[in-house]
Design a protein around this motif. Structure first.
Motif, PDB file in Angstrom:
ATOM      1  N   ARG A 262      40.428  51.184  44.114  1.00 18.40           N
ATOM      2  CA  ARG A 262      41.510  50.239  43.856  1.00 18.40           C
ATOM      3  C   ARG A 262      40.883  48.928  43.400  1.00 18.40           C
ATOM      4  N   VAL A 263      41.205  48.502  42.193  1.00 15.40           N
ATOM      5  CA  VAL A 263      40.611  47.299  41.604  1.00 15.40           C
ATOM      6  C   VAL A 263      41.658  46.186  41.656  1.00 15.40           C
ATOM      7  N   THR A 264      41.458  45.229  42.527  1.00 16.51           N
ATOM      8  CA  THR A 264      42.424  44.156  42.743  1.00 16.51           C
ATOM      9  C   THR A 264      42.080  42.945  41.875  1.00 16.51           C
ATOM     10  N   PRO A 265      43.016  42.004  41.718  1.00 16.69           N
ATOM     11  CA  PRO A 265      42.713  40.790  40.950  1.00 16.69           C
ATOM     12  C   PRO A 265      41.517  40.015  41.485  1.00 16.69           C
ATOM     13  N   ARG A 266      41.222  40.163  42.762  1.00 17.97           N
ATOM     14  CA  ARG A 266      40.078  39.439  43.335  1.00 17.97           C
ATOM     15  C   ARG A 266      38.760  39.883  42.704  1.00 17.97           C
ATOM     16  N   VAL A 267      38.715  41.111  42.188  1.00 20.05           N
ATOM     17  CA  VAL A 267      37.501  41.576  41.519  1.00 20.05           C
ATOM     18  C   VAL A 267      37.148  40.643  40.355  1.00 20.05           C
ATOM     19  N   GLY A 268      38.163  40.201  39.612  1.00 18.96           N
ATOM     20  CA  GLY A 268      37.902  39.306  38.490  1.00 18.96           C
ATOM     21  C   GLY A 268      37.312  37.984  38.917  1.00 18.96           C
ATOM     22  N   THR A 269      37.894  37.360  39.932  1.00 17.09           N
ATOM     23  CA  THR A 269      37.403  36.055  40.375  1.00 17.09           C
ATOM     24  C   THR A 269      36.081  36.181  41.126  1.00 17.09           C
ATOM     25  N   ASP A 270      35.921  37.237  41.922  1.00 15.57           N
ATOM     26  CA  ASP A 270      34.664  37.414  42.657  1.00 15.57           C
ATOM     27  C   ASP A 270      33.502  37.677  41.714  1.00 15.57           C
ATOM     28  N   TYR A 271      33.723  38.530  40.700  1.00 15.32           N
ATOM     29  CA  TYR A 271      32.625  38.808  39.775  1.00 15.32           C
ATOM     30  C   TYR A 271      32.324  37.574  38.918  1.00 15.32           C
ATOM     31  N   ALA A 272      33.338  36.804  38.566  1.00 14.77           N
ATOM     32  CA  ALA A 272      33.095  35.562  37.825  1.00 14.77           C
ATOM     33  C   ALA A 272      32.201  34.633  38.643  1.00 14.77           C
ATOM     34  N   ARG A 273      32.439  34.583  39.934  1.00 14.34           N
ATOM     35  CA  ARG A 273      31.650  33.710  40.795  1.00 14.34           C
ATOM     36  C   ARG A 273      30.187  34.138  40.853  1.00 14.34           C
ATOM     37  N   VAL A 274      29.932  35.433  41.027  1.00 16.70           N
ATOM     38  CA  VAL A 274      28.549  35.876  41.200  1.00 16.70           C
ATOM     39  C   VAL A 274      27.808  36.041  39.881  1.00 16.70           C
ATOM     40  N   SER A 275      28.538  36.174  38.769  1.00 16.29           N
ATOM     41  CA  SER A 275      27.890  36.397  37.481  1.00 16.29           C
ATOM     42  C   SER A 275      27.810  35.142  36.623  1.00 16.29           C
ATOM     43  N   GLY A 276      28.644  34.146  36.929  1.00  9.36           N
ATOM     44  CA  GLY A 276      28.733  32.980  36.064  1.00  9.36           C
ATOM     45  C   GLY A 276      29.581  33.213  34.837  1.00  9.36           C
ATOM     46  N   ASP A 277      30.157  34.413  34.678  1.00 15.63           N
ATOM     47  CA  ASP A 277      30.991  34.740  33.522  1.00 15.63           C
ATOM     48  C   ASP A 277      32.430  34.350  33.847  1.00 15.63           C
ATOM     49  N   HIS A 278      32.792  33.111  33.500  1.00 15.50           N
ATOM     50  CA  HIS A 278      34.115  32.584  33.836  1.00 15.50           C
ATOM     51  C   HIS A 278      35.107  32.728  32.689  1.00 15.50           C
ATOM     52  N   ASN A 279      34.901  33.695  31.828  1.00 14.48           N
ATOM     53  CA  ASN A 279      35.860  33.933  30.756  1.00 14.48           C
ATOM     54  C   ASN A 279      37.249  34.127  31.370  1.00 14.48           C
ATOM     55  N   PRO A 280      38.219  33.282  31.001  1.00 14.42           N
ATOM     56  CA  PRO A 280      39.524  33.326  31.670  1.00 14.42           C
ATOM     57  C   PRO A 280      40.320  34.604  31.453  1.00 14.42           C
ATOM     58  N   ILE A 281      39.921  35.471  30.511  1.00 16.28           N
ATOM     59  CA  ILE A 281      40.657  36.727  30.374  1.00 16.28           C
ATOM     60  C   ILE A 281      40.471  37.609  31.612  1.00 16.28           C
ATOM     61  N   HIS A 282      39.474  37.291  32.435  1.00 20.56           N
ATOM     62  CA  HIS A 282      39.216  38.077  33.641  1.00 20.56           C
ATOM     63  C   HIS A 282      39.795  37.440  34.910  1.00 20.56           C
TER      64      HIS A 282
END
Length: 365
Positions: A262-282
């Motif tokens: 189950r892939v929740t919206p938090r996956v987008g914000t959590d991965y942005a935090r740890v990767s530095g990839d803050h592309n807003p489409i995620h």
């Protein structure tokens, strides 16, 4: 009461791309204090070279006592890449802000038609154990001193991002589609090792929907290449590039899956935090809509990492993992993972759990 599948309050694009970015070198804070505002604001990569001699001659002499010149690689001549050694890993948030501001009406600029003959490098990138543990948790890896193959991509990604936001880069970062990624692990990299990265772009080519290119990121330890990543990006253009058309035959039925996630919206914000990839489409409903997605989508490199984590105990010491990103994974959604032995390695995939639509297909060899 909000459920885990509901999206958090939507942030502005400025807030999202200014989100926290993990420091990737121990010296970043000290170096940032020395950086001038002009160097941060400029689009000229040569301005990133500090006055001290970190920009060095790569074969030959330049007659440049200030060491500000961009130098040709050994064996120069037409087509040779120039190299700039950066003193620190760039901050990804500011680069995304620059890319978004450049996409605003009236703020566009003329882009180069060819790839820049440029290579960026940074030395001495070290691992913060807390950051690695956070990345492992977000992507499903076990806590260990051996770095996941996809974690090296995260460490070096801001360097590639700096290259892609240069003024003369032929494809704008906004709206670019990550269509494939290949990582070659030549030997395991341990948490205590210091990694030198270099990045460059190559193989600009037409595509039926625009143009594609490859961004290469190479990691070395003690002068030995230990890791290489090649990311293929598609820049959509109104005038088709005339490249080969995709096979539009009947879709093959998905293989039997071995796990559902189950892939929740938090996956987008959590991965942005740890990767530095803050592309807003995620990470943002607004950001996703601006670029044609009805809701945020998962990072492609999170999907790849999650699949590798499922195969973690069965990976060899050295291997190449190659994936093609098919359809985006909308947030939230449920995906099905499958893996079968194929020759000397694995064939794996990620499909929609309900409709069987392909999100990712890959191999380990």
């Amino acid at each position: 009461m909000a459920t885990s599948d509901q999206e958090p309050d939507d942030l502005s694009l400025h807030d999202l791309i200014e989100g926290p970015t993990q420091d990737l070198t121990s010296a970043r804070a000290a170096l940032a204090a020395r950086a001038t505002p002009q160097a941060e604001a400029t689009q000229d990569l040569s301005a990133l070279v500090p006055p001290r001699s970190v920009d060095h001659e790569v074969g030959g002499t330049s007659g440049d006592p200030q060491r500000r010149q961009l130098h040709d690689r050994p064996g120069g001549g037409p087509g040779a890449r120039r190299r700039v050694d950066l003193a620190r890993v760039p901050a990804a948030g500011g680069l995304y802000r620059r890319a978004l501001l450049g996409a605003l009406p009236g703020a566009g600029r003329r882009r180069g038609r060819e790839l820049p003959a440029l290579e960026l490098s940074v030395a001495g990138v070290t691992v913060d154990r807390a950051h690695l543990a956070d990345y492992d948790r977000v992507c499903g890896f076990r806590l260990a001193d051996r770095l996941p193959a996809t974690y090296l991509h995260v460490l070096g990604f801001p360097l590639s991002l700096r290259l892609m936001t240069a003024a003369d880069f032929p494809i704008p970062l906004t709206g670019v589609v990550h269509v494939a990624n290949r990582i070659t692990v030549r030997r395991p990299v341990q948490v205590g090792e210091s990694v030198d990265f270099r990045t460059y772009a190559e193989n600009l080519r037409p595509h039926e929907r625009g143009r594609q290119l490859d961004v290469v990121l190479v990691g070395s330890v003690g002068g030995e290449e230990v890791w290489r990543g090649v990311s293929t990006y598609l820049g959509k253009e109104r005038a088709a590039g005339g490249g080969p058309r995709r096979d539009r035959g009947d879709r093959q039925p998905p293989p039997a899956f071995s796990a559902q996630w189950r892939v929740t919206p938090r996956v987008g914000t959590d991965y942005a935090r740890v990767s530095g990839d803050h592309n807003p489409i995620h990470t943002s409903k607004l950001g996703a809509r601006l670029f044609g997605f009805p809701r945020p989508i998962a990072h492609g490199m999170w999907s790849k990492a999650r699949c590798l984590a499922a195969l973690e105990s069965r990976l060899p010491e050295a291997y190449t993992v190659d994936v093609a990103f098919k359809l985006p994974v909308p947030l939230p959604s449920t995906v099905a993972f499958s893996a079968t032995t194929g020759g000397a390695g694995w064939d794996f995939g990620l499909h929609g759990a309900r409709d069987g639509r392909p999100h990712l297909v890959g191999t380990v060899r």
